[in-house]
Write an enzyme that holds these catalytic residues in place. Structure first.
Site, short mmCIF file in Angstrom:
data_model
loop_
_atom_site.label_atom_id
_atom_site.label_comp_id
_atom_site.label_asym_id
_atom_site.label_seq_id
_atom_site.Cartn_x
_atom_site.Cartn_y
_atom_site.Cartn_z
N ASP A 11 24.21 39.70 -35.05
CA ASP A 11 24.44 38.80 -36.17
C ASP A 11 24.05 39.53 -37.46
OD1 ASP A 11 25.02 36.32 -37.44
OD2 ASP A 11 22.89 35.83 -37.47
N ASP A 13 23.29 37.76 -41.08
CA ASP A 13 22.27 37.05 -41.85
C ASP A 13 21.10 36.66 -40.96
OD1 ASP A 13 23.47 36.70 -44.61
OD2 ASP A 13 25.09 35.90 -43.37
N LYS A 182 30.64 30.98 -33.26
CA LYS A 182 29.42 30.71 -32.49
C LYS A 182 28.98 29.26 -32.70
CE LYS A 182 27.40 33.94 -34.80
NZ LYS A 182 26.38 34.84 -35.40
N ASP A 207 19.33 35.62 -34.71
CA ASP A 207 18.11 34.96 -35.19
C ASP A 207 18.12 33.46 -34.90
OD1 ASP A 207 20.22 34.63 -37.23
OD2 ASP A 207 18.65 33.63 -38.39
#
Length: 258
Positions: A11, A13, A182, A207
């Site tokens: 990912d 961010d 996602k 995250d």
């Protein structure tokens, strides 16, 4: 027996960057992937930007990711639609990332009886555009959304995102969208296909437990959770599933790239 890691999905961010700042270790992680010749993709549910835009954004904070190594929910959505209904038509609420991806697979943008209403991310949702989407779905257009995220980050706090606007449209039409990004494992599989990778030898780094880890798990990948973004360590045990490993940050993952 667990296979060695050959391919990396990560990912963006919360893993590599936070707002407009690089997370410590991110540049070194990408550099290590490139030095070792490892296949990788940087994934994002954000459909606003094109890969070229994101490439420039990352390079501005010292992270050198090739444009070809960026995979967005917009690209995944365009690929899905081109396979479902080649060279179809769509009414799009979104930005350049979404419209460019659809144009590149031969789609025509129209507000006249489109095959699909496609809802992507934008910072300027138009009530007029939302109203038109509701009318078109009522007339039979299929409803697609890039991702279910209810909010997105900004320097001033959370902003309403695709999931929130999708809920508004669903409330008005009674029609649920199909979310491509996602946590739909479809996005993981499209990313794997893009770089001809195998799930057994691929890791997904994220995250968020509810998107990154969940989609990686459902696609058969190993999952690494980093604690520099949305999911704090205290929240991990609340979920009915677990990541393969938990790391403080991407810096701790760098030694695993061989």
């Amino acid at each position: 027996m667990t296979k060695p890691i050959e391919t990396w999905l990560t990912d963006m961010d919360g893993v590599l960057v936070h707002e407009d700042k690089a997370i410590p270790g991110a540049a070194e992680f990408i550099a290590r992937l490139r030095e070792t010749g490892s296949k990788f993709l940087v994934l994002t549910n954000n459909s606003i930007f094109t890969p070229r835009d994101l490439c420039a954004r990352l390079r501005a904070v010292g992270i050198d990711v090739p444009e070809s190594a960026i995979w967005t929910s917009a690209l995944s959505t365009a690929k899905f639609l081109s396979e479902q209904r080649p060279e179809g038509t769509a009414y799009v609420i979104g930005e350049a990332g979404m419209t460019t991806a659809l144009h590149n697979v031969g789609y025509i943008m129209t507000s006249n009886a489109p095959d699909y209403v496609v809802l992507g991310e934008t910072r300027t949702y138009s009530f007029e555009a939302i109203t038109r989407a509701i009318q078109l779905i009522g007339d039979g257009a299929r409803f697609i959304a890039t991702n279910p995220d209810a909010t997105g980050p900004s320097p001033t706090g959370p902003l309403p995102a695709t999931g929130s606007v999708a809920a508004l449209i669903t409330k008005a039409t009674g029609v649920e969208p199909y979310f491509v990004g996602k946590p739909n494992p479809l996005m993981m599989r499209s990313a794997l296909n893009q770089i001809e990778a195998h799930s057994e030898s691929t890791v997904m780094i994220g995250d968020r437990m509810d998107t990154d880890v969940l989609s990686g798990l459902e696609a058969g990948l190993r999952t690494f959770l980093v604690l520099t973004g949305s999911t704090p360590a205290s929240a991990v045990d609340r979920f009915p599933f677990r990541p393969t490993e938990v790391f403080s940050s991407i810096a701790d993952v760098v030694p695993l790239v061989v």
